[in-house]
Design a protein around this motif. Structure first.
Motif, PDB file in Angstrom:
ATOM      1  N   PHE A   1       9.073  14.176  -4.798  1.00 23.16           N
ATOM      2  CA  PHE A   1      10.222  15.044  -4.539  1.00 23.16           C
ATOM      3  C   PHE A   1       9.983  15.947  -3.330  1.00 23.16           C
ATOM      4  CE2 PHE A   1      11.262  14.019  -8.988  1.00 23.16           C
ATOM      5  CZ  PHE A   1      12.612  13.736  -8.854  1.00 23.16           C
ATOM      6  N   ALA A   2       8.734  16.380  -3.123  1.00 20.24           N
ATOM      7  CA  ALA A   2       8.431  17.232  -1.964  1.00 20.24           C
ATOM      8  C   ALA A   2       8.755  16.523  -0.653  1.00 20.24           C
ATOM      9  CB  ALA A   2       6.959  17.640  -2.001  1.00 20.24           C
ATOM     10  N   ASP A   3       8.683  15.197  -0.677  1.00 21.61           N
ATOM     11  CA  ASP A   3       8.993  14.407   0.512  1.00 21.61           C
ATOM     12  C   ASP A   3      10.454  14.583   0.930  1.00 21.61           C
ATOM     13  OD1 ASP A   3       8.168  12.758   2.538  1.00 21.61           O
ATOM     14  OD2 ASP A   3       8.430  10.895   1.422  1.00 21.61           O
ATOM     15  N   LEU A   4      11.309  14.953  -0.036  1.00 23.70           N
ATOM     16  CA  LEU A   4      12.728  15.168   0.268  1.00 23.70           C
ATOM     17  C   LEU A   4      12.936  16.423   1.126  1.00 23.70           C
ATOM     18  CD1 LEU A   4      14.272  14.436  -3.251  1.00 23.70           C
ATOM     19  CD2 LEU A   4      14.348  12.934  -1.255  1.00 23.70           C
ATOM     20  N   ASP A   5      11.956  17.325   1.120  1.00 25.91           N
ATOM     21  CA  ASP A   5      12.076  18.564   1.890  1.00 25.91           C
ATOM     22  C   ASP A   5      11.788  18.361   3.371  1.00 25.91           C
ATOM     23  OD1 ASP A   5      12.729  20.174  -0.323  1.00 25.91           O
ATOM     24  OD2 ASP A   5      10.618  20.331  -0.889  1.00 25.91           O
TER      25      ASP A   5
ATOM     26  N   VAL B   1      21.385   0.315  -0.847  1.00 30.35           N
ATOM     27  CA  VAL B   1      20.158   0.496  -0.073  1.00 30.35           C
ATOM     28  C   VAL B   1      19.264   1.459  -0.836  1.00 30.35           C
ATOM     29  CG1 VAL B   1      21.219   2.334   1.345  1.00 30.35           C
ATOM     30  CG2 VAL B   1      19.157   1.152   2.151  1.00 30.35           C
ATOM     31  N   SER B   2      18.005   1.099  -1.001  1.00 32.20           N
ATOM     32  CA  SER B   2      17.025   1.898  -1.722  1.00 32.20           C
ATOM     33  C   SER B   2      16.074   2.538  -0.713  1.00 32.20           C
ATOM     34  CB  SER B   2      16.244   1.003  -2.697  1.00 32.20           C
ATOM     35  OG  SER B   2      15.245   1.736  -3.366  1.00 32.20           O
ATOM     36  N   VAL B   3      16.110   3.860  -0.643  1.00 31.29           N
ATOM     37  CA  VAL B   3      15.294   4.607   0.324  1.00 31.29           C
ATOM     38  C   VAL B   3      14.097   5.208  -0.406  1.00 31.29           C
ATOM     39  CG1 VAL B   3      15.269   6.444   2.048  1.00 31.29           C
ATOM     40  CG2 VAL B   3      17.369   5.134   1.641  1.00 31.29           C
ATOM     41  N   PRO B   4      12.872   4.858  -0.027  1.00 30.91           N
ATOM     42  CA  PRO B   4      11.683   5.296  -0.766  1.00 30.91           C
ATOM     43  C   PRO B   4      11.150   6.659  -0.313  1.00 30.91           C
ATOM     44  CG  PRO B   4      11.031   3.784   0.960  1.00 30.91           C
ATOM     45  CD  PRO B   4      12.530   3.906   1.049  1.00 30.91           C
ATOM     46  N   PHE B   5      10.550   7.370  -1.264  1.00 32.77           N
ATOM     47  CA  PHE B   5       9.872   8.635  -0.983  1.00 32.77           C
ATOM     48  C   PHE B   5       8.579   8.682  -1.797  1.00 32.77           C
ATOM     49  CE2 PHE B   5      14.369   9.369  -0.305  1.00 32.77           C
ATOM     50  CZ  PHE B   5      14.398  10.065   0.892  1.00 32.77           C
TER      51      PHE B   5
ATOM     52  N   SER C   1       0.810  -1.211   0.000  1.00 35.16           N
ATOM     53  CA  SER C   1       0.000   0.000   0.000  1.00 35.16           C
ATOM     54  C   SER C   1       0.849   1.270   0.000  1.00 35.16           C
ATOM     55  CB  SER C   1      -0.924   0.013   1.228  1.00 35.16           C
ATOM     56  OG  SER C   1      -0.164   0.025   2.421  1.00 35.16           O
ATOM     57  N   ASP C   2       2.164   1.114   0.225  1.00 33.95           N
ATOM     58  CA  ASP C   2       3.022   2.287   0.258  1.00 33.95           C
ATOM     59  C   ASP C   2       3.029   2.991  -1.098  1.00 33.95           C
ATOM     60  OD1 ASP C   2       5.117   0.492   2.431  1.00 33.95           O
ATOM     61  OD2 ASP C   2       4.038   2.311   2.958  1.00 33.95           O
ATOM     62  N   ASP C   3       2.779   4.292  -1.086  1.00 32.13           N
ATOM     63  CA  ASP C   3       2.709   5.077  -2.314  1.00 32.13           C
ATOM     64  C   ASP C   3       4.092   5.642  -2.619  1.00 32.13           C
ATOM     65  OD1 ASP C   3       1.915   6.492  -4.487  1.00 32.13           O
ATOM     66  OD2 ASP C   3       0.926   8.079  -3.356  1.00 32.13           O
ATOM     67  N   ILE C   4       4.882   4.909  -3.388  1.00 29.79           N
ATOM     68  CA  ILE C   4       6.259   5.283  -3.665  1.00 29.79           C
ATOM     69  C   ILE C   4       6.402   5.657  -5.129  1.00 29.79           C
ATOM     70  CG2 ILE C   4       8.642   4.464  -3.731  1.00 29.79           C
ATOM     71  CD1 ILE C   4       7.821   2.503  -1.460  1.00 29.79           C
ATOM     72  N   SER C   5       6.917   6.853  -5.397  1.00 27.96           N
ATOM     73  CA  SER C   5       7.163   7.250  -6.778  1.00 27.96           C
ATOM     74  C   SER C   5       8.614   7.664  -6.996  1.00 27.96           C
ATOM     75  CB  SER C   5       6.245   8.411  -7.172  1.00 27.96           C
ATOM     76  OG  SER C   5       6.530   9.563  -6.388  1.00 27.96           O
ATOM     77  N   LEU C   6       9.422   7.638  -5.931  1.00 33.65           N
ATOM     78  CA  LEU C   6      10.813   8.062  -6.006  1.00 33.65           C
ATOM     79  C   LEU C   6      11.641   7.224  -5.043  1.00 33.65           C
ATOM     80  CD1 LEU C   6      12.957  10.314  -6.835  1.00 33.65           C
ATOM     81  CD2 LEU C   6      12.185  11.540  -4.790  1.00 33.65           C
ATOM     82  N   VAL C   7      12.832   6.794  -5.488  1.00 30.68           N
ATOM     83  CA  VAL C   7      13.767   6.128  -4.584  1.00 30.68           C
ATOM     84  C   VAL C   7      15.131   6.780  -4.707  1.00 30.68           C
ATOM     85  CG1 VAL C   7      12.611   3.880  -4.496  1.00 30.68           C
ATOM     86  CG2 VAL C   7      14.269   4.334  -6.318  1.00 30.68           C
ATOM     87  N   TRP C   8      15.816   6.870  -3.593  1.00 30.55           N
ATOM     88  CA  TRP C   8      17.192   7.350  -3.582  1.00 30.55           C
ATOM     89  C   TRP C   8      18.054   6.142  -3.251  1.00 30.55           C
ATOM     90  CZ3 TRP C   8      18.322  12.988  -2.004  1.00 30.55           C
ATOM     91  CH2 TRP C   8      19.630  13.331  -2.375  1.00 30.55           C
ATOM     92  N   VAL C   9      18.877   5.728  -4.199  1.00 31.63           N
ATOM     93  CA  VAL C   9      19.640   4.498  -4.061  1.00 31.63           C
ATOM     94  C   VAL C   9      21.103   4.833  -3.779  1.00 31.63           C
ATOM     95  CG1 VAL C   9      20.250   2.283  -5.107  1.00 31.63           C
ATOM     96  CG2 VAL C   9      18.077   3.387  -5.696  1.00 31.63           C
TER      97      VAL C   9
END
Length: 242
Positions: free
Chosen positions: A192-196, A185-189, A129-137
Motif C-alpha cells: 500500500f505504501a507504494d501507492l503513495d 488491466v491489472s496494475v501491480p504494487f 522475481s517481482d515482489d507484488i502483494s497488491l494489484v489495482w484492477v
C-alpha cells in the motif's frame, strides 16, 4: 487449482509472470458468507495442505478484494492453452475433494467464474522475481471495441516512449455474463505504501508526449468507446496461495 474451482462450481449450492506469449487466466470470484471468513480461510488452508501432501502440482494465487460490498476473494491461475481444460489427471485434487465439500463450500455465498486472455503487446513486462502483494484492477465495459483499442494502443505507445514500458497487464474477457467487463488491466504494487509514490497519470504522460489538442481528441474517443468503467484493489494472501 482447476479441480478446486470445478468442485466449488459444480457442487450444489492468480498475478503471474507475463511472457511474450499470450496466456489464459482462470478467475473465480468467491463471495464469503457474512461472518464466515475465518472458517473459509481455515478451509482453504486445509485444502492447500492436503493438496501439497498429495504432491499436487497446480499453482494459484488467492486475492482479497479491498473495497466494495461483502467479503470477496479472487482465485486466479494460468493456463498456456485451452487444451489444459481437458486434463483430468489431478489425483491430488481428487484426493482432497471432501475437504472442499466439508470445509470450504459451506462458507461460500456465491461464485462467479470467468476466463480472460492476456494481451502482451500492450502490457508491462513482469518477471517472477517481482515482489507484488497488491494489484489495482481497472475494468472496462465497452460499446465500440475498435475505438477502445485505438486509444489503448496510443496511450501504451506514449507510456513506452516516456517511461520505457506500459503499466500493468491487459486482459480480454473470453465470454461471460452481460455484467462482466470486456477488458481489464491489472496494475501491480509492492504494498500500500507504494501507492503513495507520486507519478503522472496516464493522460498526463500522454499529453506530455502528444500535446493537449491530441490528448483532448483521444480522451473524447475513449468516452465514445466506453459504456462503463470501475476498479477494485486486491491484496495477495500468500498463505492461501501456491
Amino acid at each position: 487449482m482447476r479441480k478446486l474451482l470445478y468442485l466449488m462450481l459444480l457442487l450444489p449450492l492468480v498475478m503471474v509472470a507475463q511472457e511474450n506469449e499470450s496466456f489464459l487466466l482462470n478467475m473465480t470470484q468467491i463471495t464469503v458468507k457474512h461472518g464466515h471468513e475465518a472458517q473459509f480461510i481455515e478451509g482453504v488452508k486445509a485444502w492447500k495442505a492436503c493438496y501439497l501432501e498429495n504432491k499436487g502440482e497446480d499453482k494459484w494465487n488467492m486475492w482479497r478484494r479491498v473495497q466494495g460490498k461483502g467479503t470477496v476473494y479472487g482465485l486466479t491461475g494460468v493456463m498456456a492453452k485451452w487444451a489444459e481444460m481437458d486434463d483430468d489427471n489431478d489425483e491430488a485434487g481428487k484426493a482432497c475433494r471432501m475437504t472442499v465439500i466439508n470445509l470450504i463450500r459451506p462458507h461460500i455465498e456465491s461464485i462467479e467464474y470467468n476466463i480472460a486472455r492476456s494481451m502482451p503487446n500492450i502490457s508491462e513486462k513482469l518477471s517472477m522475481s517481482d515482489d507484488i502483494s497488491l494489484v489495482w484492477v481497472h475494468y472496462f465495459k465497452i460499446k465500440n471495441s475498435t475505438l477502445f483499442m485505438e486509444v489503448i494502443n496510443e496511450t501504451t505507445a506514449a507510456l513506452k516512449k516516456a517511461e520505457g514500458d506500459g503499466r500493468g497487464t491487459w486482459y480480454s474477457l473470453m465470454g461471460g455474463s452481460p455484467d462482466v467487463a470486456d477488458y481489464f488491466v491489472s496494475v501491480p504494487f509492492k504494498n500500500f505504501a507504494d501507492l503513495d509514490t507520486d507519478r503522472d497519470g496516464v493522460w498526463k504522460v500522454y499529453e506530455k508526449v502528444n500535446g493537449k489538442a491530441k490528448t483532448d481528441a483521444t480522451r473524447n474517443k475513449m468516452r465514445d468507446a466506453l459504456s462503463s468503467e470501475w476498479s477494485y484493489m486486491y491484496t495477495l494472501n500468500k498463505e492461501l496461495s501456491n
